[in-house]
Write an enzyme that holds these catalytic residues in place. Sequence first.
Site, PDB file in Angstrom:
ATOM      1  N   CYS A   1      57.580 -23.128   7.821  1.00 39.14           N
ATOM      2  CA  CYS A   1      56.182 -23.049   7.398  1.00 39.14           C
ATOM      3  C   CYS A   1      55.427 -24.298   7.868  1.00 39.14           C
ATOM      4  CB  CYS A   1      56.102 -22.922   5.885  1.00 39.14           C
ATOM      5  SG  CYS A   1      54.394 -22.980   5.304  1.00 39.14           S
TER       6      CYS A   1
ATOM      7  N   TYR B   1      19.159  13.215  21.002  1.00 38.81           N
ATOM      8  CA  TYR B   1      19.318  13.383  22.442  1.00 38.81           C
ATOM      9  C   TYR B   1      19.683  14.786  22.902  1.00 38.81           C
ATOM     10  CZ  TYR B   1      23.971  12.156  20.670  1.00 38.81           C
ATOM     11  OH  TYR B   1      25.114  12.075  19.939  1.00 38.81           O
TER      12      TYR B   1
ATOM     13  N   CYS C   1      56.153 -17.315   4.407  1.00 39.08           N
ATOM     14  CA  CYS C   1      56.758 -18.494   3.797  1.00 39.08           C
ATOM     15  C   CYS C   1      57.131 -18.122   2.362  1.00 39.08           C
ATOM     16  CB  CYS C   1      55.750 -19.643   3.807  1.00 39.08           C
ATOM     17  SG  CYS C   1      56.219 -20.965   2.682  1.00 39.08           S
TER      18      CYS C   1
ATOM     19  N   GLU D   1      19.878   8.298  30.026  1.00 41.28           N
ATOM     20  CA  GLU D   1      19.672   7.927  28.626  1.00 41.28           C
ATOM     21  C   GLU D   1      20.672   6.863  28.211  1.00 41.28           C
ATOM     22  OE1 GLU D   1      20.487  11.466  26.293  1.00 41.28           O
ATOM     23  OE2 GLU D   1      19.151  12.610  27.584  1.00 41.28           O
TER      24      GLU D   1
ATOM     25  N   CYS E   1      54.465 -26.361   4.541  1.00 36.60           N
ATOM     26  CA  CYS E   1      55.403 -26.983   3.595  1.00 36.60           C
ATOM     27  C   CYS E   1      56.806 -27.139   4.163  1.00 36.60           C
ATOM     28  CB  CYS E   1      55.439 -26.196   2.294  1.00 36.60           C
ATOM     29  SG  CYS E   1      56.212 -24.588   2.470  1.00 36.60           S
TER      30      CYS E   1
ATOM     31  N   LEU F   1      31.703  14.086  26.108  1.00 38.54           N
ATOM     32  CA  LEU F   1      31.278  13.933  27.497  1.00 38.54           C
ATOM     33  C   LEU F   1      32.425  13.361  28.313  1.00 38.54           C
ATOM     34  CD1 LEU F   1      27.828  12.214  26.860  1.00 38.54           C
ATOM     35  CD2 LEU F   1      28.187  14.547  27.665  1.00 38.54           C
TER      36      LEU F   1
ATOM     37  N   LYS G   1      23.615   5.548  25.813  1.00 38.50           N
ATOM     38  CA  LYS G   1      24.684   6.127  24.990  1.00 38.50           C
ATOM     39  C   LYS G   1      24.797   5.245  23.745  1.00 38.50           C
ATOM     40  CE  LYS G   1      29.280   8.111  25.337  1.00 38.50           C
ATOM     41  NZ  LYS G   1      29.887   7.597  24.129  1.00 38.50           N
TER      42      LYS G   1
ATOM     43  N   GLU H   1       0.838  -1.202   0.000  1.00 39.70           N
ATOM     44  CA  GLU H   1       0.000   0.000   0.000  1.00 39.70           C
ATOM     45  C   GLU H   1       0.874   1.253   0.000  1.00 39.70           C
ATOM     46  OE1 GLU H   1      -3.711   0.467   2.761  1.00 39.70           O
ATOM     47  OE2 GLU H   1      -2.654  -1.418   3.182  1.00 39.70           O
TER      48      GLU H   1
ATOM     49  N   CYS I   1      53.873 -24.099  -1.865  1.00 42.71           N
ATOM     50  CA  CYS I   1      53.231 -24.199  -0.554  1.00 42.71           C
ATOM     51  C   CYS I   1      51.707 -24.322  -0.771  1.00 42.71           C
ATOM     52  CB  CYS I   1      53.602 -22.960   0.248  1.00 42.71           C
ATOM     53  SG  CYS I   1      52.845 -22.894   1.867  1.00 42.71           S
TER      54      CYS I   1
ATOM     55  N   GLU J   1      22.588  10.532  17.306  1.00 45.37           N
ATOM     56  CA  GLU J   1      23.583   9.541  16.908  1.00 45.37           C
ATOM     57  C   GLU J   1      23.034   8.757  15.722  1.00 45.37           C
ATOM     58  OE1 GLU J   1      26.196   9.881  18.771  1.00 45.37           O
ATOM     59  OE2 GLU J   1      27.379   8.050  18.578  1.00 45.37           O
TER      60      GLU J   1
ATOM     61  N   ASP K   1      26.097   3.869  20.283  1.00 47.31           N
ATOM     62  CA  ASP K   1      27.450   3.765  19.759  1.00 47.31           C
ATOM     63  C   ASP K   1      27.428   3.848  18.240  1.00 47.31           C
ATOM     64  OD1 ASP K   1      30.134   3.515  19.828  1.00 47.31           O
ATOM     65  OD2 ASP K   1      30.165   1.348  20.175  1.00 47.31           O
TER      66      ASP K   1
ATOM     67  N   LYS L   1      30.469   4.382  30.976  1.00 48.91           N
ATOM     68  CA  LYS L   1      30.765   3.395  29.926  1.00 48.91           C
ATOM     69  C   LYS L   1      30.589   1.985  30.478  1.00 48.91           C
ATOM     70  CE  LYS L   1      32.676   4.729  26.233  1.00 48.91           C
ATOM     71  NZ  LYS L   1      33.777   5.315  25.723  1.00 48.91           N
TER      72      LYS L   1
HETATM   73  S1  IVH Z   1      24.988  14.240  24.778  1.00 46.55           S
HETATM   74  C1  IVH Z   1      27.231  18.256  25.136  1.00 46.55           C
HETATM   75  N1  IVH Z   1      23.676  11.985  24.787  1.00 46.55           N
HETATM   76  O1  IVH Z   1      28.605  10.332  22.846  1.00 46.55           O
HETATM   77  C2  IVH Z   1      26.779  16.849  25.209  1.00 46.55           C
HETATM   78  N2  IVH Z   1      25.745  12.059  23.608  1.00 46.55           N
HETATM   79  O2  IVH Z   1      31.058  11.280  24.312  1.00 46.55           O
HETATM   80  C3  IVH Z   1      26.435  16.272  23.913  1.00 46.55           C
HETATM   81  N3  IVH Z   1      26.301   9.964  22.449  1.00 46.55           N
HETATM   82  O3  IVH Z   1      29.575  13.003  20.803  1.00 46.55           O
HETATM   83  C4  IVH Z   1      26.334  14.818  23.861  1.00 46.55           C
HETATM   84  N4  IVH Z   1      24.500   8.841  23.029  1.00 46.55           N
HETATM   85  O4  IVH Z   1      28.177  11.138  19.775  1.00 46.55           O
HETATM   86  C5  IVH Z   1      24.780  12.615  24.366  1.00 46.55           C
HETATM   87  N5  IVH Z   1      22.353  10.076  24.829  1.00 46.55           N
HETATM   88  C6  IVH Z   1      23.454  10.705  24.415  1.00 46.55           C
HETATM   89  C7  IVH Z   1      24.422  10.077  23.596  1.00 46.55           C
HETATM   90  C8  IVH Z   1      25.562  10.786  23.228  1.00 46.55           C
HETATM   91  C9  IVH Z   1      25.630   8.806  22.345  1.00 46.55           C
HETATM   92  C10 IVH Z   1      27.630  10.212  21.850  1.00 46.55           C
HETATM   93  C11 IVH Z   1      27.719  11.488  21.056  1.00 46.55           C
HETATM   94  C12 IVH Z   1      28.746  12.334  21.716  1.00 46.55           C
HETATM   95  C13 IVH Z   1      29.527  11.340  22.506  1.00 46.55           C
HETATM   96  C14 IVH Z   1      30.068  12.011  23.743  1.00 46.55           C
END
Ligand code: IVH
Length: 675
Positions: free
Chosen positions: A411, A230, A429, A118, A414, A88, A120, A39, A435, A178, A122, A317
Amino acid sequence: MSPSLFESPQEAIARLRDELNRHNYNYYVLNSPEIGDREFDELMKELEALEKEHPELDDPYSPTHRVGSDLGAKGFEQVNHIHPMLSLANTYSISDVDDFMRRVREGLGGETFTTVGEMKYDGTSISLIYEHGRLVRAVTRGDGIHGDVVTDNVKTIKSIPLVLSGSGWPDEFEIRGEIVLPWKAFEKLNAERAFNEEPLFANPRNAASGTLKTQNSAEVARRGLDAYFYYLLGENLPYDNHYDNMMAARSWGFKVSDIMTCLHSIEEVDNFINHWDVARKELPVATDGLVFKVNSLRQQLNLGFTAKSPRWAIAYKFPAERALTRLRYVSFEVGRMGIITPVSNLEPVLLSGTIVKRASLHNEDIIRQLDIHEHDMLYVEKGGEIIPKITGVDKAQREAGAKAVEFVTECPACGTELERVEGEAAWFCPNKYGCPPQIAGRVEHFVGRRMMNIDGIGEETAVQLYETGLVRDIGDIYDLTKEKLMALDRFAEKSAERIMKGIEDSKSVPFERVVYALSIPYVGETVARKLARSVGDIDALMNASQEELEAIDDIGPRIAESIRGYFANPVNQSNIARLKTAGVQMAIVKDDSIERTDRLAGKTIVISGTFTHHSRDEYKALIEQHGGKNSGSISKKTDLVFAGENMGPAKLEKAQALGIPIINEDEFLKMIEAL
Ligand code: IVH
């Protein structure tokens, strides 16, 4: 809603755009589509047809423009960020986060505050600028001060609104988020790359940033990027706190994660960490931690920034996943080019959801640095990487009298004494032509999809062909017959026929792929293409002198030497003679229908905008046909800017500032005397 008889084309187009935007949002942001793909496609087709009939109503923000076009430009325009993109501060333990909470409270003179927790994500960060409810620019983080403009690529990400919905957005604002490649899309992309013998992305982060910098936005669209937002910045934000602003952003169409939560005490923060430490493993995208932000914008302002990061936020982290397991033995594997790779064979251990049994140790230096002894207990980590890595040894558990792991001197396949290239960590080798794994590896490479594309011969068959003596080198492939193949184990008429057809078809593979297929050390796909195009045929390549080879773009002394060494070898000479006899393409086939001149010789031209007589790609091809060079970004080296309609104002300004002549379509056609 179905079209009404009384609806004008303009109204119908507006309605369809609205509907499609809403369905995109439901599908890509809410993950809850209201209609099926079919659709959706029908609505899209309807809109495309109407837009085609009424080009005057076209709008670059229409959902029909999300499909992506071939930008073709090399390099991206760079701009300054309106607000620098800071990073950060990182912490790795709950107690560090607790300390952060206490510091904030102190910094606020003892005031209470709400924290927003929140995920983070990647991926790779992106800054989007919206004006009057429309996406006008997307910029990568770059060095934090300036970034690359990647608007066309970002527009292909379906969960990013091109036009905002709802109400209450400031006339001008920036939103940061991100860009991520979800696990599923990442796995699919890597599987394709493995199939095509292209290098794999180590993790979704690299894949996301690599994709965002791809020059072909149709390819970007295909890979399936997504984006989470974010951070909202601007003068007239609707609320005085981060959380409510993000919820408003969600109502305008942005994907804001529902993991985002207001937390009111250290205890709630700690619970949030403990919960997501585990629960994040179920998420569809890669995450590397959590972020905690002070909610109130007034309090954020009071806390301010250090030179590198805000004082009102911190990243926690996740610890890299690590396991400890026993080394069973180290095996030494021989690659196509003869390089010996040490591999640790481990007692199977569960790590981030997969069982790890082996991990590469890369080279002798790494074994020495880690000081690995027989049967040691080894730490295996995955971290952000998909490929497990040995990161250390638990020496306390070392068996008494265990010997240090020694690199082999001969090797393993061989028995030839290994050699080491001066200044390099790898042993190899030198018995290139005797070989077995090197020969089978070369045969396997030769038949690969990007090389001769002979269907039906994979790794196993290449080894089988070697072991049975049928294919002892690439030249032997063309002596295969259906009967010889059918005499082998596991071969039926069908599979033999498939290989024979593949062999026949491979005779029309272009010469540049033949050059790549030969496995000349240091000659990858790009170098092979350059070589083939500049020398023209195999005899010229075989007879080229060191100086002639080095005169070719991107070919330095080392590659040139390697090419000369390859062709000086009688085994290679004989293989090439056999390929020639078999009828494999040994020269570039020139297309004589194309007129070539040097009217644009020596000119570097930047092409920008849209054109009437030919497409941008056609013009690019014309530039090359007439001896010119295409370039994607304006610099001092640019000789001419070839401008069509709607050329970006930034490019125009730059060309004018550098005093580079700007020509239009008619002027260009006159230059190449096509008018
Ligand atoms: S806030 C001034 N929130 O982590 C603060 N960053 O190490 C702006 N990232 O460059 C960043 N999740 O690429 C913020 N929930 C989140 C995030 C986030 C991933 C990344 C972002 C930033 C890096 C900072």
